[in-house]
Design a protein around this motif. Sequence first.
Motif, PDB file in Angstrom:
ATOM      1  N   VAL A   1       0.826  -1.195   0.000  1.00  0.00           N
ATOM      2  CA  VAL A   1       0.000   0.000   0.000  1.00  0.00           C
ATOM      3  C   VAL A   1       0.870   1.259   0.000  1.00  0.00           C
ATOM      4  O   VAL A   1       0.515   2.265  -0.621  1.00  0.00           O
ATOM      5  N   ASP A   2       2.025   1.206   0.658  1.00  0.00           N
ATOM      6  CA  ASP A   2       2.934   2.365   0.652  1.00  0.00           C
ATOM      7  C   ASP A   2       3.411   2.668  -0.764  1.00  0.00           C
ATOM      8  O   ASP A   2       3.493   3.835  -1.168  1.00  0.00           O
ATOM      9  N   GLN A   3       3.732   1.624  -1.524  1.00  0.00           N
ATOM     10  CA  GLN A   3       4.162   1.801  -2.917  1.00  0.00           C
ATOM     11  C   GLN A   3       3.020   2.402  -3.745  1.00  0.00           C
ATOM     12  O   GLN A   3       3.243   3.292  -4.567  1.00  0.00           O
ATOM     13  N   ALA A   4       1.801   1.923  -3.517  1.00  0.00           N
ATOM     14  CA  ALA A   4       0.647   2.419  -4.263  1.00  0.00           C
ATOM     15  C   ALA A   4       0.403   3.902  -3.975  1.00  0.00           C
ATOM     16  O   ALA A   4       0.191   4.694  -4.896  1.00  0.00           O
ATOM     17  N   ILE A   5       0.452   4.258  -2.696  1.00  0.00           N
ATOM     18  CA  ILE A   5       0.240   5.661  -2.307  1.00  0.00           C
ATOM     19  C   ILE A   5       1.306   6.557  -2.924  1.00  0.00           C
ATOM     20  O   ILE A   5       0.996   7.615  -3.479  1.00  0.00           O
ATOM     21  N   ALA A   6       2.547   6.150  -2.845  1.00  0.00           N
ATOM     22  CA  ALA A   6       3.643   6.950  -3.409  1.00  0.00           C
ATOM     23  C   ALA A   6       3.485   7.115  -4.917  1.00  0.00           C
ATOM     24  O   ALA A   6       3.787   8.187  -5.465  1.00  0.00           O
ATOM     25  N   ALA A   7       2.989   6.087  -5.581  1.00  0.00           N
ATOM     26  CA  ALA A   7       2.856   6.135  -7.040  1.00  0.00           C
ATOM     27  C   ALA A   7       1.768   7.097  -7.508  1.00  0.00           C
ATOM     28  O   ALA A   7       1.892   7.685  -8.579  1.00  0.00           O
ATOM     29  N   VAL A   8       0.699   7.270  -6.723  1.00  0.00           N
ATOM     30  CA  VAL A   8      -0.388   8.143  -7.164  1.00  0.00           C
ATOM     31  C   VAL A   8      -0.295   9.559  -6.609  1.00  0.00           C
ATOM     32  O   VAL A   8      -0.970  10.463  -7.097  1.00  0.00           O
ATOM     33  N   ASP A   9       0.522   9.761  -5.605  1.00  0.00           N
ATOM     34  CA  ASP A   9       0.634  11.082  -4.991  1.00  0.00           C
ATOM     35  C   ASP A   9       1.161  12.100  -6.006  1.00  0.00           C
ATOM     36  O   ASP A   9       1.988  11.772  -6.851  1.00  0.00           O
ATOM     37  N   SER A  10       0.639  13.297  -5.948  1.00  0.00           N
ATOM     38  CA  SER A  10       1.098  14.359  -6.839  1.00  0.00           C
ATOM     39  C   SER A  10       0.796  15.703  -6.192  1.00  0.00           C
ATOM     40  O   SER A  10       0.057  15.796  -5.222  1.00  0.00           O
ATOM     41  N   GLU A  11       1.343  16.758  -6.768  1.00  0.00           N
ATOM     42  CA  GLU A  11       1.127  18.109  -6.249  1.00  0.00           C
ATOM     43  C   GLU A  11      -0.318  18.569  -6.417  1.00  0.00           C
ATOM     44  O   GLU A  11      -0.769  19.453  -5.698  1.00  0.00           O
ATOM     45  N   THR A  12      -1.049  17.983  -7.358  1.00  0.00           N
ATOM     46  CA  THR A  12      -2.441  18.373  -7.583  1.00  0.00           C
ATOM     47  C   THR A  12      -3.410  17.615  -6.685  1.00  0.00           C
ATOM     48  O   THR A  12      -4.587  17.958  -6.624  1.00  0.00           O
ATOM     49  N   ALA A  13      -2.919  16.597  -5.992  1.00  0.00           N
ATOM     50  CA  ALA A  13      -3.787  15.750  -5.167  1.00  0.00           C
ATOM     51  C   ALA A  13      -4.067  16.405  -3.821  1.00  0.00           C
ATOM     52  O   ALA A  13      -3.157  16.695  -3.055  1.00  0.00           O
ATOM     53  N   GLY A  14      -5.341  16.599  -3.542  1.00  0.00           N
ATOM     54  CA  GLY A  14      -5.754  17.060  -2.229  1.00  0.00           C
ATOM     55  C   GLY A  14      -6.144  15.882  -1.356  1.00  0.00           C
ATOM     56  O   GLY A  14      -6.339  16.027  -0.156  1.00  0.00           O
ATOM     57  N   ALA A  15      -6.247  14.698  -1.989  1.00  0.00           N
ATOM     58  CA  ALA A  15      -6.611  13.485  -1.256  1.00  0.00           C
ATOM     59  C   ALA A  15      -5.959  12.287  -1.926  1.00  0.00           C
ATOM     60  O   ALA A  15      -5.935  12.182  -3.149  1.00  0.00           O
ATOM     61  N   VAL A  16      -5.435  11.410  -1.094  1.00  0.00           N
ATOM     62  CA  VAL A  16      -4.940  10.113  -1.553  1.00  0.00           C
ATOM     63  C   VAL A  16      -5.638   9.074  -0.689  1.00  0.00           C
ATOM     64  O   VAL A  16      -5.491   9.068   0.526  1.00  0.00           O
ATOM     65  N   VAL A  17      -6.428   8.226  -1.330  1.00  0.00           N
ATOM     66  CA  VAL A  17      -7.193   7.197  -0.637  1.00  0.00           C
ATOM     67  C   VAL A  17      -6.640   5.837  -1.062  1.00  0.00           C
ATOM     68  O   VAL A  17      -6.399   5.600  -2.238  1.00  0.00           O
ATOM     69  N   SER A  18      -6.465   4.960  -0.059  1.00  0.00           N
ATOM     70  CA  SER A  18      -5.944   3.627  -0.385  1.00  0.00           C
ATOM     71  C   SER A  18      -6.789   2.551   0.260  1.00  0.00           C
ATOM     72  O   SER A  18      -7.509   2.789   1.239  1.00  0.00           O
ATOM     73  N   PHE A  19      -6.683   1.367  -0.300  1.00  0.00           N
ATOM     74  CA  PHE A  19      -7.337   0.178   0.240  1.00  0.00           C
ATOM     75  C   PHE A  19      -6.325  -0.945   0.204  1.00  0.00           C
ATOM     76  O   PHE A  19      -5.643  -1.145  -0.802  1.00  0.00           O
ATOM     77  N   SER A  20      -6.239  -1.673   1.297  1.00  0.00           N
ATOM     78  CA  SER A  20      -5.390  -2.861   1.353  1.00  0.00           C
ATOM     79  C   SER A  20      -6.217  -3.994   1.922  1.00  0.00           C
ATOM     80  O   SER A  20      -6.556  -3.991   3.109  1.00  0.00           O
ATOM     81  N   GLY A  21      -6.593  -4.937   1.071  1.00  0.00           N
ATOM     82  CA  GLY A  21      -7.312  -6.131   1.514  1.00  0.00           C
ATOM     83  C   GLY A  21      -6.281  -7.171   1.895  1.00  0.00           C
ATOM     84  O   GLY A  21      -5.495  -7.603   1.052  1.00  0.00           O
ATOM     85  N   VAL A  22      -6.247  -7.560   3.162  1.00  0.00           N
ATOM     86  CA  VAL A  22      -5.217  -8.473   3.652  1.00  0.00           C
ATOM     87  C   VAL A  22      -5.812  -9.826   4.018  1.00  0.00           C
ATOM     88  O   VAL A  22      -7.004  -9.943   4.327  1.00  0.00           O
ATOM     89  N   VAL A  23      -4.979 -10.842   4.003  1.00  0.00           N
ATOM     90  CA  VAL A  23      -5.394 -12.192   4.375  1.00  0.00           C
ATOM     91  C   VAL A  23      -5.648 -12.208   5.883  1.00  0.00           C
ATOM     92  O   VAL A  23      -4.765 -11.891   6.674  1.00  0.00           O
ATOM     93  N   ARG A  24      -6.868 -12.572   6.256  1.00  0.00           N
ATOM     94  CA  ARG A  24      -7.211 -12.643   7.681  1.00  0.00           C
ATOM     95  C   ARG A  24      -7.058 -14.091   8.174  1.00  0.00           C
ATOM     96  O   ARG A  24      -7.012 -15.023   7.364  1.00  0.00           O
ATOM     97  N   ASN A  25      -7.025 -14.252   9.484  1.00  0.00           N
ATOM     98  CA  ASN A  25      -6.771 -15.564  10.074  1.00  0.00           C
ATOM     99  C   ASN A  25      -8.035 -16.370  10.346  1.00  0.00           C
ATOM    100  O   ASN A  25      -7.991 -17.378  11.047  1.00  0.00           O
ATOM    101  N   HIS A  26      -9.162 -15.937   9.791  1.00  0.00           N
ATOM    102  CA  HIS A  26     -10.417 -16.645  10.020  1.00  0.00           C
ATOM    103  C   HIS A  26     -11.376 -16.402   8.869  1.00  0.00           C
ATOM    104  O   HIS A  26     -11.268 -15.408   8.144  1.00  0.00           O
ATOM    105  N   ASP A  27     -12.307 -17.323   8.694  1.00  0.00           N
ATOM    106  CA  ASP A  27     -13.399 -17.144   7.748  1.00  0.00           C
ATOM    107  C   ASP A  27     -14.499 -18.131   8.110  1.00  0.00           C
ATOM    108  O   ASP A  27     -14.229 -19.312   8.322  1.00  0.00           O
ATOM    109  N   GLY A  28     -15.701 -17.648   8.223  1.00  0.00           N
ATOM    110  CA  GLY A  28     -16.831 -18.517   8.532  1.00  0.00           C
ATOM    111  C   GLY A  28     -16.687 -19.259   9.846  1.00  0.00           C
ATOM    112  O   GLY A  28     -17.135 -20.399   9.956  1.00  0.00           O
TER     113      GLY A  28
END
Length: 151
Positions: A21-48
């Motif tokens: 996610v850090d790489q993604a944020i750095a890649a989209v950041d720019s001087e014109t950006a007033g907002a940088v929004v990210s999502f990181s879907g991670v593997v959780r230790n449970h399901d059902g």
Amino acid sequence: MVIDSSFEVVHAVLSAEPISVDQAIAAVDSETAGAVVSFSGVVRNHDGGKAVDRLTYSAHPTAHQVLADVVATLVAEHAGEAEQPVRIWAAHRVGKLEVGDPALVCAVSAAHRGQAFAVCSELVDRIKEQVPIWKEQFFSDGTVEWVGAGE
């Protein structure tokens, strides 16, 4: 890749390598950006109600193109809405992942938070709904479950 003068797709791939996610944020950041929004879907230790040890993601051979098409369609639908460039970064892992590993990472930058949140949320939803990727879950009790297969 610039699809519309108001949108730039910085990255849209399936990756056998770890994604950040850090790489993604750095890649989209720019001087014109007033907002940088990210999502990181991670593997959780449970399901059902069961403990999950690890996952394996498999992708259909067309998944790379479907991902590119999903992003292009999203951009086309939002074309002309942006007063400043909107930048998009998206990657989904394939292969073996451990608990805590990022499986899907998206980042969007825009001049204003509303548009950044909306585009990022829509991007995540469409990738999960449309890109042919299947998850094989390995549970602590020794059972295995496929998610996405046959849906």
